[in-house]
Design a protein around this motif. Structure first.
Motif, PDB file in Angstrom:
ATOM      1  N   GLY A   9       0.916  -1.489  -0.094  1.00 47.52           N
ATOM      2  CA  GLY A   9       0.306  -0.014   0.161  1.00 47.52           C
ATOM      3  C   GLY A   9       0.943   1.490   0.212  1.00 47.52           C
ATOM      4  N   GLY A  10       0.666   2.301  -0.358  1.00 44.92           N
ATOM      5  CA  GLY A  10       0.456   3.730  -0.406  1.00 44.92           C
ATOM      6  C   GLY A  10       0.257   4.792  -0.994  1.00 44.92           C
ATOM      7  N   LEU A  11       1.175   5.574  -1.233  1.00 46.76           N
ATOM      8  CA  LEU A  11       0.056   7.356  -2.065  1.00 46.76           C
ATOM      9  C   LEU A  11       0.584   6.963  -3.079  1.00 46.76           C
ATOM     10  N   VAL A  12      -0.612   6.857  -4.314  1.00 50.43           N
ATOM     11  CA  VAL A  12      -0.411   6.476  -5.864  1.00 50.43           C
ATOM     12  C   VAL A  12      -0.962   7.889  -5.902  1.00 50.43           C
ATOM     13  N   GLN A  13      -1.047   8.497  -7.328  1.00 55.95           N
ATOM     14  CA  GLN A  13      -1.911   9.645  -7.928  1.00 55.95           C
ATOM     15  C   GLN A  13      -2.887   8.458  -8.903  1.00 55.95           C
ATOM     16  N   ALA A  14      -3.332   9.743  -8.969  1.00 52.74           N
ATOM     17  CA  ALA A  14      -4.925   8.977  -9.559  1.00 52.74           C
ATOM     18  C   ALA A  14      -4.152   8.299 -10.855  1.00 52.74           C
ATOM     19  N   GLY A  15      -4.952   7.858 -11.699  1.00 56.90           N
ATOM     20  CA  GLY A  15      -4.656   7.043 -12.593  1.00 56.90           C
ATOM     21  C   GLY A  15      -3.779   6.435 -13.000  1.00 56.90           C
ATOM     22  N   GLY A  16      -2.709   5.846 -11.421  1.00 60.42           N
ATOM     23  CA  GLY A  16      -1.473   5.254 -11.254  1.00 60.42           C
ATOM     24  C   GLY A  16      -1.624   3.954 -11.598  1.00 60.42           C
ATOM     25  N   SER A  17      -0.750   3.150 -11.017  1.00 61.84           N
ATOM     26  CA  SER A  17      -0.935   1.778 -10.925  1.00 61.84           C
ATOM     27  C   SER A  17      -0.405   1.622  -9.046  1.00 61.84           C
ATOM     28  N   LEU A  18      -1.176   0.368  -8.378  1.00 61.53           N
ATOM     29  CA  LEU A  18      -0.346  -0.066  -7.847  1.00 61.53           C
ATOM     30  C   LEU A  18      -0.183  -2.038  -7.396  1.00 61.53           C
TER      31      LEU A  18
END
Length: 121
Positions: A9-18
């Motif tokens: 988990g973590g901080l992701v920009q909208a539209g990004g992947s994880l």
């Protein structure tokens, strides 16, 4: 004793992947279904995706086509690849496993402690 431990988990920009991962450990005889659920602030926990030991996957309509669940039966792990993450996807993601412990006759459902996903717009 059985433990499920999530990571990724973590901080992701909208539209990004994880990619989220979960490992089950302990006195496990076999694992039936593994899955991911999520709970956003002020909302109930909801199903994201599940996968059987044979690899049959099921997805919530809201994530279908953007999330991919997979598992490694030999390692007792399950992963969730997230693509095109939306702000609505911000939540604590929980790993879930329905399994039979060594020496037990019946299956029991176990939960991980959760991993937080934050989406920045």
């Amino acid at each position: 004793q059985v433990q499920l431990v999530e990571s990724g988990g973590g901080l992701v920009q909208a539209g990004g992947s994880l990619r989220l991962s979960c490992a089950a450990s302990g006195s496990i005889a076999n694992i039936n279904t593994m899955g991911w659920y999520r709970q956003a602030p002020g909302k109930q926990r909801e199903l994201v995706a599940t996968i059987t030991s044979r690899g049959s996957a099921n997805y919530a309509d809201s994530v279908n086509g953007r999330f991919t669940i997979s598992r490694d039966n030999a390692k007792n792990t399950v992963s969730l690849q997230i693509f095109s993450l939306k702000p609505a996807g911000a939540a604590v993601y929980y790993c879930n496993a329905k399994l039979r412990r060594t020496g037990w006759m019946y299956e029991t459902t176990y939960w991980g402690q959760g991993t937080k996903v934050t989406v920045s717009s």
